[in-house]
Design a protein around this motif. Structure first.
Motif, PDB file in Angstrom:
ATOM      1  N   PRO A  75      21.142  -6.304  17.103  1.00  0.00           N
ATOM      2  CA  PRO A  75      22.025  -7.476  16.939  1.00  0.00           C
ATOM      3  C   PRO A  75      21.870  -7.429  15.314  1.00  0.00           C
ATOM      4  CG  PRO A  75      19.914  -8.237  17.772  1.00  0.00           C
ATOM      5  CD  PRO A  75      19.800  -6.849  18.027  1.00  0.00           C
ATOM      6  N   GLY A  76      23.042  -7.176  14.696  1.00  0.00           N
ATOM      7  CA  GLY A  76      23.070  -7.276  13.151  1.00  0.00           C
ATOM      8  C   GLY A  76      22.498  -6.258  12.272  1.00  0.00           C
ATOM      9  N   GLY A  77      21.779  -5.475  13.000  1.00  0.00           N
ATOM     10  CA  GLY A  77      21.095  -4.305  12.469  1.00  0.00           C
ATOM     11  C   GLY A  77      19.912  -4.888  11.668  1.00  0.00           C
ATOM     12  N   GLY A  78      19.281  -6.105  12.086  1.00  0.00           N
ATOM     13  CA  GLY A  78      18.066  -6.901  11.371  1.00  0.00           C
ATOM     14  C   GLY A  78      16.912  -5.826  11.165  1.00  0.00           C
ATOM     15  N   ALA A  79      16.124  -6.317  10.084  1.00  0.00           N
ATOM     16  CA  ALA A  79      14.927  -5.490   9.426  1.00  0.00           C
ATOM     17  C   ALA A  79      14.085  -5.211  10.731  1.00  0.00           C
ATOM     18  CB  ALA A  79      14.208  -6.258   8.650  1.00  0.00           C
ATOM     19  N   SER A  80      14.048  -5.874  12.026  1.00  0.00           N
ATOM     20  CA  SER A  80      13.082  -5.782  12.961  1.00  0.00           C
ATOM     21  C   SER A  80      13.641  -5.030  14.301  1.00  0.00           C
ATOM     22  CB  SER A  80      12.141  -7.093  13.231  1.00  0.00           C
ATOM     23  OG  SER A  80      13.024  -7.911  13.649  1.00  0.00           O
ATOM     24  N   GLY A  81      15.234  -5.094  14.142  1.00  0.00           N
ATOM     25  CA  GLY A  81      15.680  -4.499  15.420  1.00  0.00           C
ATOM     26  C   GLY A  81      15.056  -5.548  16.672  1.00  0.00           C
ATOM     27  N   GLU A  82      14.899  -6.755  16.522  1.00  0.00           N
ATOM     28  CA  GLU A  82      14.522  -7.476  17.758  1.00  0.00           C
ATOM     29  C   GLU A  82      15.846  -7.755  18.663  1.00  0.00           C
ATOM     30  OE1 GLU A  82      11.314 -10.078  19.774  1.00  0.00           O
ATOM     31  OE2 GLU A  82      11.454  -8.218  18.368  1.00  0.00           O
ATOM     32  N   GLY A  83      16.173  -6.826  19.264  1.00  0.00           N
ATOM     33  CA  GLY A  83      17.458  -7.122  20.287  1.00  0.00           C
ATOM     34  C   GLY A  83      17.683  -5.730  20.938  1.00  0.00           C
ATOM     35  N   ILE A 111      13.579   3.259  18.353  1.00  0.00           N
ATOM     36  CA  ILE A 111      14.821   2.813  18.473  1.00  0.00           C
ATOM     37  C   ILE A 111      15.133   1.719  17.708  1.00  0.00           C
ATOM     38  CG2 ILE A 111      16.245   1.431  20.426  1.00  0.00           C
ATOM     39  CD1 ILE A 111      14.911   3.238  22.409  1.00  0.00           C
ATOM     40  N   ALA A 112      14.114   0.710  17.555  1.00  0.00           N
ATOM     41  CA  ALA A 112      14.094  -0.337  16.641  1.00  0.00           C
ATOM     42  C   ALA A 112      14.326  -0.097  15.018  1.00  0.00           C
ATOM     43  CB  ALA A 112      12.956  -1.394  16.717  1.00  0.00           C
ATOM     44  N   ALA A 113      13.730   1.125  14.766  1.00  0.00           N
ATOM     45  CA  ALA A 113      13.831   1.583  13.473  1.00  0.00           C
ATOM     46  C   ALA A 113      15.308   2.064  13.214  1.00  0.00           C
ATOM     47  CB  ALA A 113      12.662   2.432  13.043  1.00  0.00           C
ATOM     48  N   LEU A 114      15.569   3.023  14.129  1.00  0.00           N
ATOM     49  CA  LEU A 114      16.881   3.617  14.200  1.00  0.00           C
ATOM     50  C   LEU A 114      17.919   2.441  14.033  1.00  0.00           C
ATOM     51  CD1 LEU A 114      18.575   6.440  13.912  1.00  0.00           C
ATOM     52  CD2 LEU A 114      18.471   5.971  16.631  1.00  0.00           C
ATOM     53  N   ASP A 115      17.833   1.553  14.923  1.00  0.00           N
ATOM     54  CA  ASP A 115      18.859   0.370  14.941  1.00  0.00           C
ATOM     55  C   ASP A 115      19.020  -0.546  13.694  1.00  0.00           C
ATOM     56  OD1 ASP A 115      19.397   1.209  17.605  1.00  0.00           O
ATOM     57  OD2 ASP A 115      18.788  -0.506  18.460  1.00  0.00           O
ATOM     58  N   ARG A 135       0.749  -1.414  -0.028  1.00  0.00           N
ATOM     59  CA  ARG A 135       0.050   0.081  -0.042  1.00  0.00           C
ATOM     60  C   ARG A 135       1.137   1.318   0.035  1.00  0.00           C
ATOM     61  NH1 ARG A 135      -2.751  -3.892   1.845  1.00  0.00           N
ATOM     62  NH2 ARG A 135      -4.963  -3.960   1.958  1.00  0.00           N
ATOM     63  N   ARG A 136       1.997   1.098   0.808  1.00  0.00           N
ATOM     64  CA  ARG A 136       2.562   2.483   0.662  1.00  0.00           C
ATOM     65  C   ARG A 136       4.238   2.011   0.309  1.00  0.00           C
ATOM     66  NH1 ARG A 136       1.577   7.016   3.815  1.00  0.00           N
ATOM     67  NH2 ARG A 136       3.490   7.742   2.992  1.00  0.00           N
ATOM     68  N   PRO A 137       4.428   1.823  -0.687  1.00  0.00           N
ATOM     69  CA  PRO A 137       6.170   1.391  -1.113  1.00  0.00           C
ATOM     70  C   PRO A 137       7.010   2.346  -1.049  1.00  0.00           C
ATOM     71  CG  PRO A 137       4.699   1.631  -3.032  1.00  0.00           C
ATOM     72  CD  PRO A 137       3.732   1.628  -1.877  1.00  0.00           C
ATOM     73  N   ASP A 138       6.548   3.747  -0.752  1.00  0.00           N
ATOM     74  CA  ASP A 138       7.343   4.822  -0.448  1.00  0.00           C
ATOM     75  C   ASP A 138       8.029   4.811   1.152  1.00  0.00           C
ATOM     76  OD1 ASP A 138       4.719   5.310   0.295  1.00  0.00           O
ATOM     77  OD2 ASP A 138       5.419   7.340   0.800  1.00  0.00           O
ATOM     78  N   VAL A 139       7.374   4.036   1.765  1.00  0.00           N
ATOM     79  CA  VAL A 139       7.902   4.022   3.228  1.00  0.00           C
ATOM     80  C   VAL A 139       8.724   2.729   3.587  1.00  0.00           C
ATOM     81  CG1 VAL A 139       7.008   3.844   5.855  1.00  0.00           C
ATOM     82  CG2 VAL A 139       5.568   5.125   4.072  1.00  0.00           C
ATOM     83  N   ARG A 140       9.827   2.857   4.499  1.00  0.00           N
ATOM     84  CA  ARG A 140      10.412   1.773   5.049  1.00  0.00           C
ATOM     85  C   ARG A 140      10.037   1.321   6.421  1.00  0.00           C
ATOM     86  NH1 ARG A 140      16.658   3.797   5.204  1.00  0.00           N
ATOM     87  NH2 ARG A 140      16.921   1.570   6.156  1.00  0.00           N
ATOM     88  N   TRP A 141       9.239   0.251   6.427  1.00  0.00           N
ATOM     89  CA  TRP A 141       8.477  -0.250   7.270  1.00  0.00           C
ATOM     90  C   TRP A 141       9.566  -0.950   8.296  1.00  0.00           C
ATOM     91  CZ3 TRP A 141       3.981   1.688   8.004  1.00  0.00           C
ATOM     92  CH2 TRP A 141       3.323   2.490   6.771  1.00  0.00           C
ATOM     93  N   HIS A 142       9.395  -0.686   9.690  1.00  0.00           N
ATOM     94  CA  HIS A 142      10.375  -1.764  10.686  1.00  0.00           C
ATOM     95  C   HIS A 142       9.345  -2.237  11.861  1.00  0.00           C
ATOM     96  CE1 HIS A 142      13.745  -0.419   9.029  1.00  0.00           C
ATOM     97  NE2 HIS A 142      13.478   0.912   8.919  1.00  0.00           N
ATOM     98  N   ILE A 143       9.010  -3.322  12.058  1.00  0.00           N
ATOM     99  CA  ILE A 143       7.919  -3.749  12.671  1.00  0.00           C
ATOM    100  C   ILE A 143       8.384  -4.686  14.014  1.00  0.00           C
ATOM    101  CG2 ILE A 143       5.771  -5.129  12.884  1.00  0.00           C
ATOM    102  CD1 ILE A 143       5.674  -4.577   9.840  1.00  0.00           C
TER     103      ILE A 143
END
Length: 744
Positions: free
Chosen positions: A350-358, A337-341, A108-116
């Motif tokens: 950890p590893g700068g993963g797409a979801s920042g689970e860490g 914080i998760a999106a920034l990381d 729906r919004r390809p212009d946005v970088r989504w971090h969940i």
């Protein structure tokens, strides 16, 4: 930062969707809140309709800007690696068909970088970013709101471990059981299955438990404060909080039953992983009920604790259980914080993963060692902020202590409001601390690391030591006690520490002990207390213990709100009244005859008016007055021409001399009055007060009306200083307890 500007952050829960912009430099801005398009609000909508509404709501919250970035804290069981949502009972009911949330949003919004990230993960990321948690090994956060879940982060590696489905901590759907009114209860969880932790302990579960109790005990329900308030139209959450404030037995029974499954989870976690340095509770239910919630959980752990450890070292468990203050575990900030990381490979996540689970404590550029600091609530004019302060090791004769719980006193608020000129940047003189380090030359063999102590805030002969006034106080994670105070014996080890947050009452109860012993020589028939702060309430509650079993009590209040609070208390005075009642002569026949002891426990500007009002109300009686409240210098009353009452009060300091100086003054009309005052108390008064709180905690525990941590204290003190009111989170404030401890 990822993108060219602030990150759009969202916190999606079963009740509300919150959105804002966030950056590390400016924090949260432009926060908005709207109802969630959830199963709870739209029970007749299909799951597909609910999902479509939710996607539309999220996309609309993100502005169309170049390189837009959005961080989402999502209240659901989801695979952090892919952004796939498995299910959310509050949002979608018992539906478990996976939703590729990241894919659907990107379509729906390809212009946005989504971090969940999961909402508990987001809250945990914010929680562990606090400076004083950098030394923790592992932290568990459990949210208790419309749903229940938890996460554990290992701060040494910066990881939140997950299973093969990318999940961890879905404890709300563990099997659980509890009882009400002596019988087991079986309720459905929002996921559709019976007997889960969330069935009983979530926000909806707690309301269902209340319905069960109302059906099983209709007469008790109608008589209870909780039942009466709800019958009068008050919302359940507000009615429950107020009923608990008033020690309503039925409300306490309800909370005890609802927290049993939560305590079971925490007990198991501590048993299996002793590296957990903190187990924090957040969410609308836990944070909203604050001290009551923590006390209920600790009650279960005290009755059924860890094998052996619960008996041999009960503080090991209780010191680790905390309830987050408002804003301390903020999912919006955690999503940022998760999106920034995620935008910084090799960064804090950890590893700068797409979801920042860490999560990981802040790294120091270049690996250079950071000077030791600790968090403190620091004054800045009429407000306070949580700031790092240098942690200095103790020098010769000094002691470093870690405050465990500190109280906020009326004098602290007077300082912030500009009514006193005390200069200490860090306030706080009430509470209990643990000895951390002892400097060379400290001779008292009892003062060793690990010992709990009370620091007497008033030096009887050295005016340069007045804790929290001209020396940094207890609203910080580390505190240095100067050598003069240590040499003066002002660091008092405790054989037994009062339970829960009651240590914040040790110093004010010691003040009442001193006053009671001084006034007891007057053998009063009646005690008149002017002032409805902590000292005033304590004086009423111990009057018959310390002044005589037959003494009558009259308690005069400054505000109608304070009077109403006292009238609802089971420990109220014989005659709770307003100041206007005294002025109108409503106590004729009680205060105008016999022997009356008067205790003036007011803020400094109200002490002289309170004294003059008390003497008019007691015309005809033999009167002895203790000026506990502060006074300006000099302090003159037209009732006592030529007498500086500030000098009268200052004649007794820090428990000296013994017996105290009592002046026999004569009013302008020729009436003799015994007057004394005092600043501070002796160690013996502190020790007696601590023992009294241990002997009979039930008489005093409702006076600690609010609990928070250092971050919450900074916000609360600023709000109180600016408003001039005594209301916090919609409830009357008597005593605020600030949990300041780091794990031992």
């Amino acid at each position: 930062m990822s993108g060219s500007g602030p990150i759009t952050v969202l916190d999606v829960g079963g009740t509300h969707v919150r959105s804002a912009t966030w950056s590390p430099e400016d924090g949260l801005r432009d926060t908005l809140q709207q109802p969630s398009p959830s199963r709870l609000r739209h029970p007749d909508a299909t799951v597909d309709e609910l999902k479509e509404r939710l996607l539309t709501t999220i996309c609309a919250a993100v502005p169309r800007t170049p390189e837009a970035v959005a961080g989402i804290s999502f209240g659901a069981a989801l695979d952090h690696r892919s952004g796939t949502v498995y299910g959310s009972a509050p949002l979608f009911g018992d539906e478990t068909t996976p939703l590729d949330l990241r894919g659907a949003l990107s379509e729906r919004r390809p212009d946005v970088r989504w971090h969940i990230v999961n909402d508990v993960t987001a809250a945990l990321l914010h929680l562990v970013s606090a400076p004083h948690r950098r030394t923790h090994r592992k932290v568990l956060l459990m949210t208790v709101s419309s749903g229940i879940a938890c996460r554990i982060v290992d701060l040494r590696s910066g990881t939140i471990a997950t299973d093969g489905c990318g999940l961890q901590g879905e404890v709300g759907h563990l099997p659980a059981s509890t009882s009400l009114a002596g019988r087991p209860v079986e309720l459905l969880c929002d996921c559709g299955r019976p007997g889960h932790v969330s069935s009983y302990a979530s926000g909806p579960g707690l309301r269902r438990m209340a319905d069960v109790l109302r059906e099983r005990e209709p007469d008790r329900w109608e008589r209870s404060w909780l039942g009466r308030e709800m019958a009068g139209g008050r919302a359940f959450e507000q009615a429950l909080a107020q009923a608990l404030d008033r020690a309503d037995g039925l409300a306490g029974e309800l909370l005890d039953a609802a927290t049993a499954p939560v305590a079971d989870v925490l007990r198991s976690a501590l048993c299996l992983d002793p590296e957990l340095d903190e187990l924090a509770l957040s969410g609308g239910v836990a944070t909203g009920l604050a001290a009551h919630y923590r006390a209920a959980v600790l009650g279960h752990l005290r009755r059924e604790g860890l094998y052996l450890t619960g008996e041999r070292d009960p503080g090991w468990t209780s010191d680790r259980i905390t309830v987050c203050g408002p804003g301390e575990a903020n999912g919006l900030i955690g999503a940022g914080i998760a999106a920034l990381d995620a935008g910084h490979p090799g960064g804090p996540g950890p590893g700068g993963g797409a979801s920042g689970e860490g999560a990981r404590p802040e790294a120091v550029p270049g690996g250079a060692p950071r000077a030791a600091t600790h968090p403190a609530v620091v004054r800045e004019g009429g407000s306070t902020r949580l700031l790092p302060r240098p942690t200095r090791p103790p020098g010769p004769g000094e002691i470093s202590v870690a405050p465990v719980v500190a109280g906020v006193c009326g004098t602290d608020l007077q300082i912030l409001r500009g009514l006193r000129d005390d200069g200490a940047p860090v306030l706080g003189h009430e509470g209990v601390a643990r000895v951390v380090q002892v400097g060379p030359g400290v001779e008292d063999p009892r003062l060793v690391p690990g010992v709990h102590v009370v620091v007497n805030p008033t030096h009887p002969t050295d005016p340069s030591f007045l804790l929290g006034h001209n020396v940094d106080g207890m609203l910080q994670a580390r505190m240095l006690v100067p050598a003069s105070a240590v040499r003066g014996g002002l660091v008092l080890p405790l054989e037994e520490v009062p339970p829960g947050n009651l240590p914040v009452l040790i110093e004010p109860l010691a003040v009442v002990r001193y006053a009671s012993l001084a006034l007891r020589a007057h053998t009063p028939d009646t005690l008149l207390v002017i002032g409805d702060g902590t000292v005033g309430h304590l004086a009423v509650r111990v009057a018959r213990r310390w002044l005589g079993r037959s003494v009558r009590t009259v308690h005069a209040h400054h505000t109608g709100e304070g009077l109403r609070w006292s009238e609802r208390s089971p420990h109220r005075a014989d005659r709770p009244v307003g100041l206007e009642d005294l002025a109108a002569g409503a106590l004729a026949g009680t205060l105008d005859r016999g022997r009356v002891a008067v205790l003036i426990a007011t803020p400094a500007p109200a002490t002289l008016p309170g004294l003059e009002l008390a003497l008019r109300a007691t015309e005809g009686a033999e009167v002895a007055v203790d000026l506990v409240g502060g006074l300006p210098r000099p302090a003159h009353s037209p009732l006592f021409p030529g007498v500086d009452l500030a000098r009268t009060r200052a004649a007794n300091c820090g428990g000296l001399p013994q017996p105290p100086v009592v002046e026999r003054l004569t009013t302008e009309e020729g009436r003799p009055v015994s007057v004394l005052g005092h600043r501070g108390v002796a160690n013996e008064h502190l020790a007696y007060a601590a023992a009294e709180l241990c002997r009979d905690p039930g008489t005093f525990q409702d006076l600690v009306t609010h609990e928070t941590d250092l971050a919450g204290a900074a916000e609360t003190l600023t709000a109180l200083a600016r408003s001039g009111a005594r209301t916090v989170r919609g409830r009357r404030l008597v005593k605020l307890a600030v949990r300041t401890a780091e794990p031992s």
